[in-house]
Design an enzyme around this catalytic site. Structure first.
Site, mmCIF file in Angstrom:
data_model
loop_
_atom_site.group_PDB
_atom_site.id
_atom_site.type_symbol
_atom_site.label_atom_id
_atom_site.label_comp_id
_atom_site.label_asym_id
_atom_site.label_seq_id
_atom_site.Cartn_x
_atom_site.Cartn_y
_atom_site.Cartn_z
ATOM 1 N N GLY A 100 0.835 -1.216 0.000
ATOM 2 C CA GLY A 100 0.000 0.000 0.000
ATOM 3 C C GLY A 100 0.858 1.251 0.000
ATOM 4 N N ALA A 101 1.926 1.224 -0.805
ATOM 5 C CA ALA A 101 2.960 2.268 -0.703
ATOM 6 C C ALA A 101 2.782 3.419 -1.685
ATOM 7 C CB ALA A 101 4.342 1.640 -0.909
ATOM 8 N N SER A 102 1.647 3.483 -2.389
ATOM 9 C CA SER A 102 1.527 4.523 -3.422
ATOM 10 C C SER A 102 1.162 5.880 -2.854
ATOM 11 C CB SER A 102 0.475 4.109 -4.457
ATOM 12 O OG SER A 102 -0.810 4.179 -3.882
ATOM 13 N N ASP A 116 -1.995 -7.086 -4.923
ATOM 14 C CA ASP A 116 -3.206 -6.998 -4.114
ATOM 15 C C ASP A 116 -2.973 -7.929 -2.921
ATOM 16 O OD1 ASP A 116 -5.713 -7.492 -2.956
ATOM 17 O OD2 ASP A 116 -6.756 -7.181 -4.855
ATOM 18 N N VAL A 117 -3.036 -7.391 -1.716
ATOM 19 C CA VAL A 117 -2.687 -8.204 -0.542
ATOM 20 C C VAL A 117 -3.700 -9.308 -0.241
ATOM 21 C CG1 VAL A 117 -1.316 -6.374 0.547
ATOM 22 C CG2 VAL A 117 -3.735 -6.634 1.168
ATOM 23 N N SER A 138 -3.725 0.297 14.256
ATOM 24 C CA SER A 138 -4.411 1.578 14.482
ATOM 25 C C SER A 138 -4.805 1.669 15.950
ATOM 26 C CB SER A 138 -5.675 1.643 13.615
ATOM 27 O OG SER A 138 -6.452 2.777 13.974
ATOM 28 N N TYR A 149 -13.809 -2.126 10.997
ATOM 29 C CA TYR A 149 -12.411 -1.704 10.812
ATOM 30 C C TYR A 149 -11.622 -1.926 12.100
ATOM 31 C CZ TYR A 149 -8.495 1.591 10.213
ATOM 32 O OH TYR A 149 -7.242 2.168 10.154
ATOM 33 N N LYS A 162 -8.195 -4.236 13.049
ATOM 34 C CA LYS A 162 -6.955 -3.679 13.592
ATOM 35 C C LYS A 162 -6.609 -4.329 14.932
ATOM 36 C CE LYS A 162 -5.938 -1.189 10.113
ATOM 37 N NZ LYS A 162 -4.665 -1.329 9.398
HETATM 38 N N1 LIG Z 1 -4.882 7.665 8.148
HETATM 39 C C1 LIG Z 1 -5.162 7.324 9.368
HETATM 40 O O1 LIG Z 1 -5.703 8.142 10.142
HETATM 41 C C2 LIG Z 1 -4.811 5.958 9.887
HETATM 42 C C3 LIG Z 1 -4.938 5.738 11.266
HETATM 43 C C4 LIG Z 1 -4.627 4.506 11.781
HETATM 44 C C5 LIG Z 1 -4.190 3.497 10.948
HETATM 45 N N2 LIG Z 1 -4.078 3.714 9.607
HETATM 46 C C6 LIG Z 1 -3.631 2.590 8.784
HETATM 47 O O2 LIG Z 1 -2.500 2.971 8.042
HETATM 48 C C7 LIG Z 1 -2.448 2.245 6.812
HETATM 49 C C8 LIG Z 1 -2.291 3.229 5.669
HETATM 50 O O3 LIG Z 1 -3.417 4.093 5.667
HETATM 51 P P1 LIG Z 1 -3.470 5.512 4.926
HETATM 52 O O4 LIG Z 1 -4.110 6.451 5.845
HETATM 53 O O5 LIG Z 1 -2.160 5.815 4.303
HETATM 54 O O6 LIG Z 1 -4.578 5.136 3.821
HETATM 55 P P2 LIG Z 1 -4.661 5.409 2.249
HETATM 56 O O7 LIG Z 1 -6.055 5.031 1.875
HETATM 57 O O8 LIG Z 1 -4.184 6.759 1.912
HETATM 58 O O9 LIG Z 1 -3.629 4.338 1.681
HETATM 59 C C9 LIG Z 1 -3.880 2.959 1.749
HETATM 60 C C10 LIG Z 1 -3.136 2.283 0.636
HETATM 61 O O10 LIG Z 1 -3.425 0.870 0.685
HETATM 62 C C11 LIG Z 1 -3.674 0.441 -0.643
HETATM 63 N N3 LIG Z 1 -4.527 -0.745 -0.671
HETATM 64 C C12 LIG Z 1 -5.848 -0.820 -0.380
HETATM 65 N N4 LIG Z 1 -6.284 -2.069 -0.587
HETATM 66 C C13 LIG Z 1 -5.218 -2.795 -1.027
HETATM 67 C C14 LIG Z 1 -5.036 -4.148 -1.400
HETATM 68 N N5 LIG Z 1 -6.055 -5.025 -1.416
HETATM 69 N N6 LIG Z 1 -3.801 -4.562 -1.782
HETATM 70 C C15 LIG Z 1 -2.773 -3.675 -1.790
HETATM 71 N N7 LIG Z 1 -2.883 -2.389 -1.447
HETATM 72 C C16 LIG Z 1 -4.097 -1.953 -1.077
HETATM 73 C C17 LIG Z 1 -4.351 1.622 -1.321
HETATM 74 O O11 LIG Z 1 -4.285 1.531 -2.738
HETATM 75 C C18 LIG Z 1 -3.571 2.781 -0.744
HETATM 76 O O12 LIG Z 1 -2.440 3.089 -1.509
HETATM 77 C C19 LIG Z 1 -3.730 1.427 6.762
HETATM 78 O O13 LIG Z 1 -3.486 0.115 7.194
HETATM 79 C C20 LIG Z 1 -4.641 2.151 7.747
HETATM 80 O O14 LIG Z 1 -5.626 1.308 8.283
HETATM 81 C C21 LIG Z 1 -4.381 4.927 9.066
#
Ligand SMILES: NC(=O)c1ccc[n+]([C@@H]2O[C@H](COP(=O)([O-])OP(=O)(O)OC[C@H]3O[C@@H](n4cnc5c(N)ncnc54)[C@H](O)[C@@H]3O)[C@@H](O)[C@H]2O)c1
Length: 247
Positions: A12-14, A64-65, A139, A152, A156
């Site tokens: 999910g590094a994009s 895709d994970v 999270s 969700y 987590k």
């Molecule tokens: N943003 C927040 O407030 C927050 C808080 C707590 C935890 N998180 C966790 O941090 C992580 C990153 O979140 P973020 O805020 O950067 O979200 P984001 O939506 O900006 O990025 C998530 C990334 O995961 C990728 N992704 C989604 N489904 C996928 C799949 N099936 N296979 C591969 N890649 C997939 C998406 O394409 C995206 O690039 C997540 O696990 C999220 O639950 C985020």
């Protein structure tokens, strides 16, 4: 440069936290394999460029994970992986009454089973080398959810539990497994989740540090868990939330 000679693999590094972590690992000396869904290719390429600007090697893989065969192929293509960051995740807020089985399953497939599948694909090479660092992005929702996030939050909580158990299963081979529990981080997911300026103000005010997080706030803790500085730390989940939650 705590990570010189190491290669990291980030899912999910994009964008968001995954992109910040991938670039942050590179700034600390790691080469980085960045992976995400095929549709995220243009964004992945931008992250790749940011990594190569640091002087480290970057590689883009589509993954895709939830797709075991694709994961195994990508991990084989990546070669040596010293650091795995299980970051890919989804959040579609729905109340208890709104929540349908499809949405429930999608969250468990990506956020929970995805961690199992990617970890299992990387583990054999780490066991062979008797070294490895696995970092799961969980999270604070996994410690205490909020309304519309039951499904969700449950995934987590699974990630935190898997971290504790995998640490015990992998520790004898010199592998550490730790989790990071971000608070509210201003990514696309974070902003969508908050929804309004009012909600942003509310949560900034709740936080001890009186602000919400930026993706870069997650980098230091990931680098710590990825490096030798944390060599005797395993099975732990660290809140990185500016002081919203304390347990
Ligand atoms: N943003 C927040 O407030 C927050 C808080 C707590 C935890 N998180 C966790 O941090 C992580 C990153 O979140 P973020 O805020 O950067 O979200 P984001 O939506 O900006 O990025 C998530 C990334 O995961 C990728 N992704 C989604 N489904 C996928 C799949 N099936 N296979 C591969 N890649 C997939 C998406 O394409 C995206 O690039 C997540 O696990 C999220 O639950 C985020």
């Amino acid at each position: 440069m705590m990570l010189t000679g190491k290669t990291a693999f980030v899912t999910g590094a994009s964008r968001g936290i995954g992109a910040a972590v991938a670039v942050g690992l590179a700034k600390n000396g790691a080469d980085v394999v960045i992976s995400d869904l095929k549709g995220q290719n243009a964004e992945l390429e931008k992250v790749r460029d940011r990594i190569t600007e640091t002087g480290q090697k970057a590689r883009v893989l589509h993954l895709d994970v939830t797709d075991k065969a694709a994961i195994e192929a990508a991990v084989a293509e990546a070669g040596k992986i010293d650091i795995l960051v299980n970051n890919a995740g989804i959040l579609i807020p729905k109340t208890l009454e709104e929540l349908d089985e499809k949405t429930w399953d999608a969250h468990f497939d990506v956020n929970a089973k995805g961690v199992l599948l990617v970890t299992n694909a990387v583990l054999p090479q780490m066991r062979k080398r008797k070294a490895g660092r696995i970092i799961n992005i969980a999270s604070i929702a996994g410690r205490q959810g909020v309304p519309t996030q039951g499904h969700y939050a449950a995934t987590k909580a699974v990630d935190i539990t898997l971290t504790r158990v995998y640490a015990q299963e992998a520790g004898m081979d010199g592998i550490t497994v730790n989790a990071i529990c971000p608070g509210i981080i201003l990514t696309e997911m974070g902003k969508e989740n908050l929804g309004s300026q009012e909600a942003m103000d509310h949560w900034s005010n709740v936080a001890a540090l009186k602000r919400l997080g930026a993706p870069d706030d997650i980098v230091g803790p990931v680098v710590f868990f990825a490096s030798d500085q944390s060599r005797f730390v395993t099975g732990q989940a660290l809140n990185v939330c500016g002081g919203i939650y304390f347990h």
